[in-house]
Scaffold this motif. Sequence first.
Motif, PDB file in Angstrom:
ATOM      1  N   VAL A 155      -1.265  -7.980  -6.208  1.00  0.00           N
ATOM      2  CA  VAL A 155      -2.395  -8.710  -6.779  1.00  0.00           C
ATOM      3  C   VAL A 155      -3.015  -7.933  -7.929  1.00  0.00           C
ATOM      4  O   VAL A 155      -3.202  -6.721  -7.850  1.00  0.00           O
ATOM      5  CB  VAL A 155      -3.480  -8.922  -5.699  1.00  0.00           C
ATOM      6  CG1 VAL A 155      -4.666  -9.680  -6.261  1.00  0.00           C
ATOM      7  CG2 VAL A 155      -2.901  -9.610  -4.484  1.00  0.00           C
ATOM      8  N   THR A 156      -3.355  -8.654  -8.985  1.00  0.00           N
ATOM      9  CA  THR A 156      -4.251  -8.115  -9.991  1.00  0.00           C
ATOM     10  C   THR A 156      -5.302  -9.158 -10.313  1.00  0.00           C
ATOM     11  O   THR A 156      -5.092 -10.348 -10.105  1.00  0.00           O
ATOM     12  CB  THR A 156      -3.511  -7.710 -11.280  1.00  0.00           C
ATOM     13  OG1 THR A 156      -4.408  -7.001 -12.126  1.00  0.00           O
ATOM     14  CG2 THR A 156      -3.001  -8.916 -12.029  1.00  0.00           C
ATOM     15  N   LEU A 193      -3.432   0.061  -5.273  1.00  0.00           N
ATOM     16  CA  LEU A 193      -2.393   0.638  -6.121  1.00  0.00           C
ATOM     17  C   LEU A 193      -2.990   1.529  -7.207  1.00  0.00           C
ATOM     18  O   LEU A 193      -4.161   1.389  -7.580  1.00  0.00           O
ATOM     19  CB  LEU A 193      -1.570  -0.479  -6.760  1.00  0.00           C
ATOM     20  CG  LEU A 193      -0.899  -1.452  -5.785  1.00  0.00           C
ATOM     21  CD1 LEU A 193      -0.150  -2.538  -6.546  1.00  0.00           C
ATOM     22  CD2 LEU A 193       0.050  -0.708  -4.842  1.00  0.00           C
ATOM     23  N   ARG A 194      -2.179   2.404  -7.725  1.00  0.00           N
ATOM     24  CA  ARG A 194      -2.588   3.287  -8.808  1.00  0.00           C
ATOM     25  C   ARG A 194      -2.432   2.559 -10.136  1.00  0.00           C
ATOM     26  O   ARG A 194      -1.446   2.725 -10.849  1.00  0.00           O
ATOM     27  CB  ARG A 194      -1.744   4.557  -8.800  1.00  0.00           C
ATOM     28  CG  ARG A 194      -1.977   5.441  -7.588  1.00  0.00           C
ATOM     29  CD  ARG A 194      -1.019   6.619  -7.572  1.00  0.00           C
ATOM     30  NE  ARG A 194      -1.208   7.449  -6.394  1.00  0.00           N
ATOM     31  CZ  ARG A 194      -0.348   8.377  -6.000  1.00  0.00           C
ATOM     32  NH1 ARG A 194       0.760   8.596  -6.694  1.00  0.00           N
ATOM     33  NH2 ARG A 194      -0.591   9.096  -4.918  1.00  0.00           N
ATOM     34  N   ALA A 195      -3.385   1.738 -10.459  1.00  0.00           N
ATOM     35  CA  ALA A 195      -3.350   0.997 -11.719  1.00  0.00           C
ATOM     36  C   ALA A 195      -3.757   1.922 -12.857  1.00  0.00           C
ATOM     37  O   ALA A 195      -4.740   2.666 -12.728  1.00  0.00           O
ATOM     38  CB  ALA A 195      -4.288  -0.199 -11.643  1.00  0.00           C
ATOM     39  N   PRO A 196      -3.023   1.891 -13.975  1.00  0.00           N
ATOM     40  CA  PRO A 196      -3.269   2.868 -15.040  1.00  0.00           C
ATOM     41  C   PRO A 196      -4.641   2.777 -15.689  1.00  0.00           C
ATOM     42  O   PRO A 196      -5.183   3.785 -16.137  1.00  0.00           O
ATOM     43  CB  PRO A 196      -2.158   2.564 -16.060  1.00  0.00           C
ATOM     44  CG  PRO A 196      -1.691   1.179 -15.736  1.00  0.00           C
ATOM     45  CD  PRO A 196      -1.869   1.028 -14.262  1.00  0.00           C
ATOM     46  N   LEU A 222       1.593  -5.185 -12.902  1.00  0.00           N
ATOM     47  CA  LEU A 222       1.587  -5.143 -11.438  1.00  0.00           C
ATOM     48  C   LEU A 222       2.783  -4.374 -10.893  1.00  0.00           C
ATOM     49  O   LEU A 222       2.654  -3.562  -9.968  1.00  0.00           O
ATOM     50  CB  LEU A 222       1.606  -6.563 -10.888  1.00  0.00           C
ATOM     51  CG  LEU A 222       0.286  -7.292 -10.706  1.00  0.00           C
ATOM     52  CD1 LEU A 222       0.527  -8.595  -9.963  1.00  0.00           C
ATOM     53  CD2 LEU A 222      -0.702  -6.439  -9.951  1.00  0.00           C
ATOM     54  N   LEU A 223       3.959  -4.651 -11.439  1.00  0.00           N
ATOM     55  CA  LEU A 223       5.155  -3.978 -10.954  1.00  0.00           C
ATOM     56  C   LEU A 223       5.093  -2.477 -11.250  1.00  0.00           C
ATOM     57  O   LEU A 223       5.530  -1.653 -10.432  1.00  0.00           O
ATOM     58  CB  LEU A 223       6.396  -4.608 -11.579  1.00  0.00           C
ATOM     59  CG  LEU A 223       6.666  -6.067 -11.162  1.00  0.00           C
ATOM     60  CD1 LEU A 223       7.833  -6.639 -11.949  1.00  0.00           C
ATOM     61  CD2 LEU A 223       6.933  -6.168  -9.659  1.00  0.00           C
ATOM     62  N   GLU A 224       4.536  -2.119 -12.392  1.00  0.00           N
ATOM     63  CA  GLU A 224       4.388  -0.700 -12.716  1.00  0.00           C
ATOM     64  C   GLU A 224       3.382  -0.028 -11.777  1.00  0.00           C
ATOM     65  O   GLU A 224       3.577   1.122 -11.360  1.00  0.00           O
ATOM     66  CB  GLU A 224       3.940  -0.538 -14.168  1.00  0.00           C
ATOM     67  CG  GLU A 224       5.046  -0.838 -15.181  1.00  0.00           C
ATOM     68  CD  GLU A 224       4.577  -0.661 -16.612  1.00  0.00           C
ATOM     69  OE1 GLU A 224       3.357  -0.448 -16.824  1.00  0.00           O
ATOM     70  OE2 GLU A 224       5.420  -0.745 -17.521  1.00  0.00           O
ATOM     71  N   ALA A 225       2.294  -0.729 -11.444  1.00  0.00           N
ATOM     72  CA  ALA A 225       1.316  -0.164 -10.507  1.00  0.00           C
ATOM     73  C   ALA A 225       1.939   0.048  -9.134  1.00  0.00           C
ATOM     74  O   ALA A 225       1.682   1.067  -8.468  1.00  0.00           O
ATOM     75  CB  ALA A 225       0.104  -1.088 -10.406  1.00  0.00           C
ATOM     76  N   VAL A 262      -1.600  -4.345  -2.839  1.00  0.00           N
ATOM     77  CA  VAL A 262      -0.548  -5.113  -2.185  1.00  0.00           C
ATOM     78  C   VAL A 262      -1.047  -5.500  -0.802  1.00  0.00           C
ATOM     79  O   VAL A 262      -1.687  -4.701  -0.102  1.00  0.00           O
ATOM     80  CB  VAL A 262       0.774  -4.328  -2.117  1.00  0.00           C
ATOM     81  CG1 VAL A 262       0.609  -3.016  -1.381  1.00  0.00           C
ATOM     82  CG2 VAL A 262       1.864  -5.164  -1.447  1.00  0.00           C
ATOM     83  N   VAL A 263      -0.772  -6.763  -0.413  1.00  0.00           N
ATOM     84  CA  VAL A 263      -1.276  -7.315   0.844  1.00  0.00           C
ATOM     85  C   VAL A 263      -0.104  -7.777   1.704  1.00  0.00           C
ATOM     86  O   VAL A 263       0.681  -8.630   1.273  1.00  0.00           O
ATOM     87  CB  VAL A 263      -2.206  -8.525   0.585  1.00  0.00           C
ATOM     88  CG1 VAL A 263      -2.767  -9.059   1.905  1.00  0.00           C
ATOM     89  CG2 VAL A 263      -3.326  -8.153  -0.376  1.00  0.00           C
ATOM     90  N   PRO A 264       0.070  -7.240   2.922  1.00  0.00           N
ATOM     91  CA  PRO A 264       1.110  -7.764   3.818  1.00  0.00           C
ATOM     92  C   PRO A 264       0.631  -9.036   4.507  1.00  0.00           C
ATOM     93  O   PRO A 264      -0.520  -9.119   4.941  1.00  0.00           O
ATOM     94  CB  PRO A 264       1.290  -6.623   4.823  1.00  0.00           C
ATOM     95  CG  PRO A 264      -0.053  -5.957   4.875  1.00  0.00           C
ATOM     96  CD  PRO A 264      -0.670  -6.112   3.507  1.00  0.00           C
ATOM     97  N   ARG A 265       1.509 -10.015   4.579  1.00  0.00           N
ATOM     98  CA  ARG A 265       1.150 -11.260   5.265  1.00  0.00           C
ATOM     99  C   ARG A 265       2.411 -11.867   5.867  1.00  0.00           C
ATOM    100  O   ARG A 265       3.236 -12.423   5.147  1.00  0.00           O
ATOM    101  CB  ARG A 265       0.490 -12.234   4.296  1.00  0.00           C
ATOM    102  CG  ARG A 265       0.019 -13.519   4.974  1.00  0.00           C
ATOM    103  CD  ARG A 265      -0.992 -14.237   4.126  1.00  0.00           C
ATOM    104  NE  ARG A 265      -1.451 -15.460   4.754  1.00  0.00           N
ATOM    105  CZ  ARG A 265      -2.586 -16.061   4.472  1.00  0.00           C
ATOM    106  NH1 ARG A 265      -3.395 -15.541   3.564  1.00  0.00           N
ATOM    107  NH2 ARG A 265      -2.941 -17.167   5.080  1.00  0.00           N
ATOM    108  N   GLY A 266       2.560 -11.735   7.174  1.00  0.00           N
ATOM    109  CA  GLY A 266       3.743 -12.261   7.838  1.00  0.00           C
ATOM    110  C   GLY A 266       5.009 -11.631   7.297  1.00  0.00           C
ATOM    111  O   GLY A 266       5.121 -10.406   7.202  1.00  0.00           O
TER     112      GLY A 266
END
Length: 556
Positions: free
Chosen positions: A299-300, A279-282, A322-325, A289-293
Motif C-alpha cells: 500500500v501507498t 516499509l522503508r519508503a525512501p 511500492l515495489l522498491e520499498a 504491506v498487509v497480510p489478508r488470507g
Amino acid sequence: MRGFSRLGRRDSLERAAENINDVLIVGGGITGAGIAREAALRGFRVVLAERGDFASGTSSRSSKLIHGGVRYLQQGDIALVREAARERAVLRRIAPHLATPARMLLPASRKSSLLKLGAGLWTFERLAGPDEEDRHRSLDRRATLDLEPRLRSGELAGSVTFTEFITSDSRLTLETLQSAAGAGADVISYAEVTRIESDPCGVQVSVRDREGGGDLVIRARCVVNAAGPWFDDVRGLFGGFAGSAGRSASQAESVVQLTRGIHLVVRRERFPVSSIVVLRAPDGRSAFVVPRGEFAYIVTTDTEYVGDPAEPGLCASDVEYLLEAAAATFEDAPTAADIVGTWSGVRPLLRQAGKKPSEISRRDEILTGPGPFVSIAGGKLTTYRRMAERVVDRVREVVGDQPRAADSATAPLAGGSAADQAMAFTAARRLDDPALDSRLWATYGTAAANIVGRIQREPSTAEPVGGLECLTEAEIRHCVENEMVLSLDDLLRRRSHIAMFDTDRSLGAATAAAHCLADCLGWDDERTRTEVEGFIRARAGDLGLARTGTSGGECS
C-alpha cells in the motif's frame, strides 16, 4: 430488508418522491451512510441518493484498515488521535466481524529509533487507553526476525508492534446503509442528482434513475453534500441559493484536493508476511504491506491526483515506488510479475495551501449554507460515525428539533453485535463444509443465517461459482435480494473483493457469475454479454498496467 433489493430500490425512490423529506443526502459512501443511519436513528425522514453503487468511490478502495490514530501523533492532532481510538472501540462493539485484529510491526534501524517509536506508542496508549492485549511491545532484532524472517537484517535493530484492525470497507458501508434503511431511511443506488432548486419546503432535487426509471423530483427541508471526491461538483449545484452561516459552501474555489493511493496484491506464498509491516519508503511516505488470507497487499497513499475520481488507475512511478520499498525492507521481495490484483482510489482531503498531501490533516470540516445545505469534506473511515453525529447536529439546526434521541455508538450494524452473532450462530445448523460455514459467518455476521438456510434447503447453491471458492450461488442470490446488487462489478468488486485481490480468477469466473445474476435480475443475453465484456476490459486493463509498468493515470 426495506429498500435492499432491485424492486425495493424503486419503491424507495418513488416513496421519496411522494413525500416531503427532512433530509436528502447526496453520496452513498461511508460518510453519507453514517449520516443516513444517524439521522434515521434520530427519527428524521431520510433519503440517500448515490449516483453509482454504494461505496463505489473511495469507500471500497481504502487500505481496509481501521487506524487507531497512531499516525496522527506526527501531525500533533491529539484530538483526532483520541477520537480515532474511541471510534475504533465503538466499531468493535457494533460490528465485530468488520474489525479483525492484526499485528502491525514497525522495524527500526537504530536503537535510538526503537526508543523513539516506543515513546510515541506509550504516548498514544496514554491518550487512547487500549485493552491490555492491544498494547505495544518492543522487540529486539532476534525476536523481530522470528516474527518476520524475510526482513533485511543488515540494519535492523529491532521493532515495535501494536494492534491495528482490518475491515471490509465496502461491507462496512453497506451494513451502515442497511441499518439506516432498517431505521426508516430510503436508501437508493444508481440515483444521480442532476439539479437542485429552491422550493417552499426548502429544496427540490431532480434525480435521474440510472436503471432506466426516468427522472423524479424529491423535496426535502435540507440537503447534505457527502459526495466525497465529487464534493465540488455537487457544491456547484447549490448556485441558486443566497445567504449562509459561517463559511459558505458556495465559495468559488475548490474545497477538496484529491490524493491517490494504489494497492498491489500478491499471493501470500510469494510474500509470506505474518504482520502488517511498515516499509522503508525512501521519501517517508506511508507505505506498508498487509497480510489478508491467502494474499498480501502493498500500500501507498498520498500522491496528489488530478483526473477522473471514478477510476483513477495506476501510475507507473507509484508501482515502482511500492515495489522498491518492499525490496528495501524484505529479502526476495515480489516483483511486478508477481502481482495478481490491484486497486486504486482517491481520498478527498481539505485543500490546504503549501502543504504536501501527507501533511494535510485528516480532520473533517462541516460547511453551512447557502440556504438549507450542510456539507462535509475530509475525514477518515475510522471516525465516520462521529462525523455523522456532528453533521446531523447541523441538520437539526436547519430543520428544527429532532423527533427522538438515539445512540448510534451502541446500536449494532446490520450484521449484529457479538452477542447477536453468537445467538444466531448457536441457533443455526452447521453446514457440512466447515470452511464455508466459518467464512460465511465471518463475512456476513447474523445475515449468514439466511445464506446457510438457503444452502441447507438447496445444497447445489453451495457450489463455487466459476471455480471461486470465495463465492457461491447462495451468496449471489443473497446479494441480489438483500444487498441491492445491480451489476457484475457491484458483485465482484464490492460485495466480494475477488476482483481486487485475485483479478485473473475473477476474470475467469465473470461469465458464470453474470449468468447467475441474469437469472436473478432478468437480464437478457445482450445485457449479460455487455456486463461481462465491460468487467473484463476494465479489470484486465488495471492488472496489465500494474504488471507492465504502463501508467493508467496522471502522475504528479
